[in-house]
Write an enzyme that holds these catalytic residues in place. Structure first.
Site, PDB file in Angstrom:
ATOM      1  N   HIS A 124       3.467  -6.352  -5.003  1.00 51.04           N
ATOM      2  CA  HIS A 124       2.500  -5.255  -4.936  1.00 51.04           C
ATOM      3  C   HIS A 124       2.554  -4.559  -6.299  1.00 51.04           C
ATOM      4  O   HIS A 124       3.598  -4.547  -6.961  1.00 51.04           O
ATOM      5  CB  HIS A 124       2.955  -4.296  -3.834  1.00 51.04           C
ATOM      6  CG  HIS A 124       2.020  -3.170  -3.532  1.00 51.04           C
ATOM      7  ND1 HIS A 124       1.912  -2.057  -4.330  1.00 51.04           N
ATOM      8  CD2 HIS A 124       1.164  -2.969  -2.498  1.00 51.04           C
ATOM      9  CE1 HIS A 124       1.031  -1.222  -3.794  1.00 51.04           C
ATOM     10  NE2 HIS A 124       0.560  -1.758  -2.686  1.00 51.04           N
ATOM     11  N   ASP A 217      11.701  -4.610  -2.755  1.00 47.94           N
ATOM     12  CA  ASP A 217      10.596  -3.823  -2.222  1.00 47.94           C
ATOM     13  C   ASP A 217      10.494  -4.182  -0.738  1.00 47.94           C
ATOM     14  O   ASP A 217      10.025  -5.264  -0.374  1.00 47.94           O
ATOM     15  CB  ASP A 217       9.304  -4.176  -2.970  1.00 47.94           C
ATOM     16  CG  ASP A 217       8.087  -3.498  -2.341  1.00 47.94           C
ATOM     17  OD1 ASP A 217       8.225  -2.884  -1.270  1.00 47.94           O
ATOM     18  OD2 ASP A 217       7.002  -3.604  -2.925  1.00 47.94           O
ATOM     19  N   LYS A 243       4.316   2.899   7.165  1.00 43.37           N
ATOM     20  CA  LYS A 243       4.086   1.528   7.640  1.00 43.37           C
ATOM     21  C   LYS A 243       5.013   1.224   8.823  1.00 43.37           C
ATOM     22  O   LYS A 243       5.168   0.088   9.234  1.00 43.37           O
ATOM     23  CB  LYS A 243       4.356   0.526   6.511  1.00 43.37           C
ATOM     24  CG  LYS A 243       3.399   0.674   5.320  1.00 43.37           C
ATOM     25  CD  LYS A 243       3.710  -0.358   4.268  1.00 43.37           C
ATOM     26  CE  LYS A 243       3.075  -0.073   2.929  1.00 43.37           C
ATOM     27  NZ  LYS A 243       1.617  -0.182   2.902  1.00 43.37           N
TER      28      LYS A 243
HETATM   29  C1  LIG Z   1       4.770  -4.774  -0.525  1.00 45.50           C
HETATM   30  C2  LIG Z   1       4.348  -3.356  -0.780  1.00 45.50           C
HETATM   31  N1  LIG Z   1       5.008  -2.655  -1.703  1.00 45.50           N
HETATM   32  C3  LIG Z   1       4.705  -1.373  -1.974  1.00 45.50           C
HETATM   33  C4  LIG Z   1       3.680  -0.756  -1.320  1.00 45.50           C
HETATM   34  C5  LIG Z   1       3.351   0.646  -1.688  1.00 45.50           C
HETATM   35  O1  LIG Z   1       3.606   1.500  -0.622  1.00 45.50           O
HETATM   36  P1  LIG Z   1       3.231   3.034  -0.754  1.00 45.50           P
HETATM   37  O2  LIG Z   1       1.758   3.091  -0.961  1.00 45.50           O
HETATM   38  O3  LIG Z   1       3.670   3.608   0.534  1.00 45.50           O
HETATM   39  O4  LIG Z   1       3.979   3.559  -1.918  1.00 45.50           O
HETATM   40  C6  LIG Z   1       2.953  -1.444  -0.353  1.00 45.50           C
HETATM   41  C7  LIG Z   1       1.812  -0.821   0.325  1.00 45.50           C
HETATM   42  O5  LIG Z   1       0.896  -1.465   0.763  1.00 45.50           O
HETATM   43  C8  LIG Z   1       3.296  -2.788  -0.081  1.00 45.50           C
HETATM   44  O6  LIG Z   1       2.637  -3.499   0.826  1.00 45.50           O
END
Ligand SMILES: Cc1ncc(COP(=O)(O)O)c(C=O)c1O
Length: 468
Positions: A124, A217, A243
């Protein structure tokens, strides 16, 4: 059925759904990889905390002391859930993104000229953009050159290319950053192998440890998989509570205690200092975990988020009866494992059904591993001749909440040559039903066949070029 799968008979889906408000609205909620739905108990918990509303660590009133107790207990629950040794390894931020940035700022001063950070094309943007910024924008201004390296994945299977990863990690790799599960391909990289590669790098950290640190992550991993940070051997793990049933606003950074002890905090100010130890010539920071809690925190959010973990156990194990929710009762590791394994199995059951049924739609390409057991509970796809955004809008007209775009997994979309960089995604969580998977797939099949489907599964005449 696979013996590890949770069949409808073993998973009281009606009882689980009773805890939520969205089913009454007729919503088919299949955008859970973005955010999950809050159970009614958690919304009620906010309200029930209001009569005793006060700040924490900043008052002598009964209200302040009681809320402080609940707030501190929240750290204990989170630590227990992750298998962390204690609350001292837990720092709370707004979300995964902020938690990862906190690692960046904590390690900022430690990078040496010639070091590198290794991450992957599966990430991400939250686990790539900070490292790109560190290497290309921040450290060069301090005159330090640090390389940002990206491990490939196999475009056919979506699996991380471990050989390529191994070739990128060397004795100058300070940090390896890897997702626990991709939010686009669904891939779950073998974190033990990644850990072993990081361990064997030979990088000498400033404290003398000889290995690269590993940041996981966990945003897509932790909500549906039993996660034990000590067994995993992660140095850092980040995830977001939005989530994982809780309302928006709280993210977790787990870190090994000695790293939090020795590194500099990300944020500075009130409550992160040792009581009274602030002088014109310097400041002494407070004990863990409060050294990483500068400023008034999201107090109610933290309490509600920790209770979300307790409720998660109840939903998975005794959905008609609260056993852990609303209490501070210790939760055995084995209980957490059992609860999370049941959630994983149900998610896998839904994902397998989606994969199997989606495959039958003409022109549809599914990205990532073909086997539900090798992926997290989402399926992203494109359909030849159809714009992904149009598909998601048409699905919404049919009452199905999908998501189109690059899901912030921009690198992976580029790597697959997807132009524009986008796909459509259905993602599931513990309250989804196999029937909802069918509603979503049937609606998609109808849309792809040129029909316009509306809520309730009825097709109406098509108006306009995209059938909208
Ligand atoms: C794999 C992954 N990492 C990081 C994030 C970022 O999360 P946040 O928006 O809660 O910081 C997400 C959100 O979709 C994600 O799916």
């Amino acid at each position: 059925m696979n013996p590890t799968d949770t069949s409808s008979a073993e998973w009281d889906i009606a009882a689980v759904r009773d805890h939520f408000l969205f089913p009454a609205e007729g919503r088919v909620v299949t955008n859970n990889a973005a955010s999950t739905q809050p159970p009614r108990e958690l919304l009620e918990l906010y309200r029930s905390l209001a009569p005793g509303y006060e700040n924490v660590h900043r008052g002598q009133s009964d209200a302040s002391r009681e809320l402080t107790r609940l707030f501190e207990d929240a750290y204990d629950t989170i630590a227990q859930f992750l298998g962390a040794p204690s609350r001292r390894s837990v720092a709370l931020y707004r979300n995964t993104t902020e938690a990862i940035n906190a690692v960046l700022y904590s390690l900022l001063t430690e990078f040496r000229d010639g070091d590198n950070v290794v991450t992957t094309m599966l990430e991400h943007n939250s686990n790539y953009v900070p490292w790109s910024a560190l290497c290309r924008d921040i450290l060069p201004r301090f005159g330090r050159r640090v390389d940002c390296r990206l491990a490939r994945f196999d475009p056919e299977t979506g699996e991380l290319d471990l050989e390529h990863l191994a070739s990128l990690i060397d004795a100058r790799t300070k940090l390896v950053c890897c997702t626990g599960a991709s939010n686009f391909l669904g891939t779950r990289p073998p974190l033990e192998t990644v850990r072993d590669l990081a361990d064997a790098s030979g990088y000498v950290q400033p404290n003398g440890e000889e290995r690269s640190y590993l940041l996981v992550d966990g945003a897509q991993l932790v909500p549906g998989t039993f996660t034990d940070v000590q067994a995993l051997g992660a140095d850092y793990l980040a995830f977001s509570f939005h989530k994982l049933l809780a309302p928006f606003g709280v993210g977790v950074l787990y870190a090994r205690e000695h790293l939090l002890e020795s590194s500099l905090p990300f944020l500075y100010g009130g409550d992160m200092i040792a009581e009274g130890r602030v002088f014109p010539g310097g400041v002494e920071y407070g004990p863990l975990p409060w050294k990483y809690a500068a400023g008034t925190p999201n107090i109610l959010g933290a309490i509600v988020s920790a209770q979300a973990l307790r409720l998660l156990h109840d939903l998975a194990l005794t959905p008609t009866q609260a056993h852990y929710f609303g209490t501070g009762r210790p939760i055995e590791r084995e209980t957490t494992r059992r609860a999370m394994d049941r959630i994983s199995a149900w998610n896998r059951h839904l994902t397998a059904r989606a994969l199997e049924r989606l495959e039958a739609i003409p022109g549809l390409t599914i990205y990532g591993p073909g086997d539900a057991a090798r992926r997290t509970s989402l399926v992203a796809f494109t359909v030849a001749g159809h714009d992904s955004g149009d598909l998601a809008h048409a699905l919404n007209d049919a009452g199905v909440e999908a998501r189109a775009g690059c899901h912030c997994a921009t690198l992976a979309h580029h790597a697959l040559g997807l132009t524009p960089a986008g796909s459509c995604r259905l993602s599931f969580y513990l309250y989804n039903t196999p029937e909802e998977v069918d509603v979503a797939v049937d609606a998609l099949a109808a849309i792809v066949a040129g029909r316009r489907r509306v809520r309730g599964g009825r097709d109406v005449p098509v108006v306009g070029p995209a059938g909208r």
